[in-house]
Scaffold this active site. Structure first.
Site, short mmCIF file in Angstrom:
data_model
loop_
_atom_site.label_atom_id
_atom_site.label_comp_id
_atom_site.label_asym_id
_atom_site.label_seq_id
_atom_site.Cartn_x
_atom_site.Cartn_y
_atom_site.Cartn_z
N CYS A 100 0.85 -1.19 0.00
CA CYS A 100 0.00 0.00 0.00
C CYS A 100 0.88 1.24 0.00
CB CYS A 100 -0.89 -0.03 1.24
SG CYS A 100 -1.69 1.53 1.64
N CYS A 126 -6.56 -1.32 7.75
CA CYS A 126 -5.64 -0.19 7.78
C CYS A 126 -5.36 0.19 9.23
CB CYS A 126 -6.23 0.99 7.02
SG CYS A 126 -5.22 2.48 7.11
N GLN A 149 -10.27 18.52 9.95
CA GLN A 149 -8.94 17.96 10.12
C GLN A 149 -9.03 16.44 10.21
OE1 GLN A 149 -6.23 19.70 9.83
NE2 GLN A 149 -7.16 21.73 9.87
N CYS A 174 -0.32 22.28 5.95
CA CYS A 174 0.04 20.86 5.80
C CYS A 174 1.19 20.70 4.81
CB CYS A 174 -1.16 20.04 5.35
SG CYS A 174 -1.84 20.54 3.76
#
Length: 414
Positions: free
Chosen positions: A68, A145, A249, A372
């Site tokens: 991944c 995940c 967020q 970010c």
């Protein structure tokens, strides 16, 4: 032919860096100090074999790591990983000539990401839902995940059924569609976007799946197909109803850390401008301290912010006004900003270069910059410091665990 390489450092995207014939080579999955064998394709290594592992190498917790493309450094011990992530911010600032202390990284934790965008393809053999392999449209079907909230992992069956209902069977080379799923206080908010046509049978099937799975809302290509409950989140105890596609967020923990830094810096301010305000992540908590003017380009987000403020009558919030404005096309001018003694801006990854020039020419006393993207943040901070601002603190926050992405809050004053 395989080449033997020694890893000198960790690159900005989470690849090990080696040198071969005077050229920098990017070696995925390698750590500083390791010796590896790999085949080279220009500046990129493939079929990497670790010959001498680093003492900092740890066993990745996720079975999908290495396949991944979501995580790049899950195999690195926490102390060097955190130091590297902090250094990404320091290096970006240094490239702009800004020498200032960068605080220790506010650490992230596994399994808390409440908002994720999955890539989805429907193929003849079934639906693939997960994250794309690095540099490829190939989707790794992530069954568990280790970054996202467990609620998202448990919803995989319903999400795959939804994809099967709304998507046509696609060719292998087709571009995946996106499925953004947000864990809210009232249930999952699911939004499917991409280049496909939704049939009427697909529409009806999708509604049935959403109802059976108890989604709060389902939106397909900007059309709300089902909404049994308004998806709701809380910004410091102030309830906000999210619009379809509304931004929040990625983790509540990172949001809280950012909010504490921003509100602490704005103590004593009487009037604050919140630029790129979204649904009110900062504007609403700041209204406990000062009057706030929130500026945002998205109409639905502003409406959600305004409705939340009006509904929070028992919270003793000061007045919040809103203005819809494309700040990339028409930034708030220095003259307009002179009526505020505090300012917050949290732009997309591209940063806010034009707006930063206007802030630099204003008389605003305190500024909080959130980003970010360390590179565009550093560019914007250079504009502000050239305009007379002093950086008080720079704090990196690990909102995107085990990836090269890092959130940063920079606080400045005149």
């Amino acid at each position: 032919m395989a080449e033997k390489l020694t890893i000198m450092a960790m690159g900005a995207q989470g690849d090990g860096l080696a040198s071969h014939d005077g050229q920098t080579v990017y070696v995925p999955g390698a750590l500083p100090g390791e010796t590896v064998r790999a085949t080279l394709d220009d500046a990129r290594a493939h079929d990497v074999e670790i010959v001498t592992p680093s003492a900092e190498r740890v066993s990745p917790s996720c079975p999908h790591f290495g396949d991944c493309g979501g995580c790049s450094v899950q195999h690195w011990a926490d102390p060097p990983y955190r130091a590297w992530k902090r250094q990404l911010v320091a290096d970006a600032l240094s490239r702009q000539g800004i020498e200032t202390k960068v605080a220790s990284l506010v650490p992230g934790t596994p399994r808390i990401r409440r908002r994720a965008t999955f890539s989805v393809l429907r193929r003849p053999e079934g639906v693939r839902l997960g994250f794309q392999r690095e540099g490829s449209h190939m989707i790794v079907d992530t069954t568990d995940c280790h970054v996202v909230d467990p609620v998202l992992n448990r919803a995989r069956g319903a999400l795959k059924a939804l994809a099967k209902a709304v998507l046509p069977v696609m060719k292998a080379a087709a571009k995946p569609v996106s499925m953004t799923v947000t864990v809210t206080q009232t249930g999952l908010d699911v939004a499917v976007a991409g280049d496909f046509t939704l049939s009427e049978p697909g529409r009806q099937a999708a509604i049935g799946i959403a109802l059976k799975a108890n989604f709060a809302r389902l939106t397909v290509r900007d059309e709300v197909l089902a909404e049994t409950r308004k998806p709701a989140v809380s910004f410091d105890g102030i309830a906000v109803g999210l619009p379809p596609g509304g931004f929040i967020q990625a983790t509540a923990r990172a949001e809280s850390a950012m909010r504490d830094l921003v509100t602490g810096h704005m103590q004593g301010a009487r009037s604050v401008a919140d630029l790129f305000a979204g649904c009110g992540t900062f504007a609403l908590p700041l209204a406990r301290l000062a009057r706030v003017h929130a500026v945002e380009g998205d109409r639905a987000s502003l409406a959600a912010l305004d409705a939340a403020w009006r509904a929070a009558s028992g919270q003793k919030l000061r007045r919040v006004t809103t203005e819809r404005r494309d700040l990339f096309v028409r930034p708030v001018t220095a003259k307009e900003l002179d009526s505020f003694d505090g300012l917050v801006f949290d732009p997309p990854r591209a940063g806010a270069e034009a707006q930063a020039h206007q802030i630099a020419g204003s008389g605003v006393k305190r500024v909080a910059a959130i980003s970010c993207n360390p590179a565009t943040l550093a560019r914007d901070l250079a504009i502000l410091t050239d305009g007379g601002y002093r950086i008080v603190t720079v704090t990196p926050i690990d909102q995107f665990l085990w990836s090269p992405h890092v959130e940063t809050v920079a606080l400045l004053e005149r």
